[in-house]
Design a protein around this motif. Structure first.
Motif, short mmCIF file in Angstrom:
data_model
loop_
_atom_site.label_atom_id
_atom_site.label_comp_id
_atom_site.label_asym_id
_atom_site.label_seq_id
_atom_site.Cartn_x
_atom_site.Cartn_y
_atom_site.Cartn_z
N UNK A 86 -0.10 -1.21 -0.11
CA UNK A 86 0.20 0.20 -0.19
C UNK A 86 0.77 1.25 0.07
N UNK A 87 1.56 1.28 -0.96
CA UNK A 87 2.85 2.68 -1.20
C UNK A 87 1.76 2.79 -2.06
N UNK A 88 2.19 4.58 -1.49
CA UNK A 88 1.29 5.51 -2.41
C UNK A 88 2.04 6.58 -3.67
N UNK A 89 3.34 6.38 -3.41
CA UNK A 89 4.12 6.64 -4.31
C UNK A 89 5.29 5.79 -3.83
N UNK A 90 5.81 5.13 -4.75
CA UNK A 90 7.23 4.26 -4.91
C UNK A 90 8.25 5.45 -5.50
N UNK A 93 8.40 8.03 -10.62
CA UNK A 93 7.09 7.57 -9.64
C UNK A 93 6.64 5.94 -10.27
N UNK A 94 6.30 5.30 -9.37
CA UNK A 94 5.23 3.97 -9.31
C UNK A 94 4.25 4.33 -8.00
N UNK A 95 2.41 5.00 -8.54
CA UNK A 95 1.21 4.98 -8.08
C UNK A 95 1.09 3.45 -7.07
N UNK A 125 6.22 -3.45 -7.17
CA UNK A 125 5.45 -3.42 -8.54
C UNK A 125 4.37 -3.16 -8.27
N UNK A 126 3.73 -2.80 -9.15
CA UNK A 126 1.61 -2.04 -9.00
C UNK A 126 1.13 -3.91 -7.66
#
Length: 100
Positions: free
Chosen positions: A5-9, A29-31, A46-47
Motif C-alpha cells: 500500500x505504497x502511495x508513491x514508490x 514514480x510508481x503509484x 511493482x503495482x
C-alpha cells in the motif's frame, strides 16, 4: 520484508547506471505499489494489482509492513552540501541537473 500500500514508490529504475545531465531531472514514480526487501536489498517491486500473482515467490515473507498510502523513497540519496559561505547554492544543483 514486504511493504504494501505504497502511495508513491519514488526513484525506481530498471537499469542501475550513473546518471548525468538530463537524466538527473527525471524522477520515476510508481503509484499504488509494493516493495519487497530480501537480505537487506530490494528484491522486487511493482503495482499492488500485480502483487497477488508474485506472492508465490515470496511465501517465506514473515514481516509485512502496511505503508498506509505513504511515499517511500528506497533508493534516495541525500546529496547535501555543507555551507562554506552564506550565499545560496541552489543554482549549483540546477547547473548539475543540466549537466554543466
Amino acid at each position: 520484508m514486504l511493504i504494501t500500500n505504497i502511495k508513491q514508490l519514488v526513484n525506481i529504475r530498471e537499469e542501475n547506471k550513473l546518471l548525468r545531465g538530463n537524466d538527473l531531472a527525471y524522477l520515476p514514480i510508481l503509484e499504488n505499489a509494493f516493495l519487497i526487501i530480501k537480505d537487506g536489498k530490494i528484491d522486487d517491486y511493482g503495482l499492488m494489482a500485480d502483487l497477488k500473482e508474485r506472492l508465490d515467490k515470496y511465501q517465506d515473507q514473515t514481516e509485512i509492513f502496511d505503508a498506509k498510502q505513504a511515499t517511500v523513497l528506497p533508493t534516495w540519496c541525500d546529496s547535501h552540501t555543507h555551507i562554506v559561505f552564506a550565499a545560496s547554492r541552489e543554482n549549483e544543483f540546477i547547473d548539475k541537473i543540466k549537466g554543466l
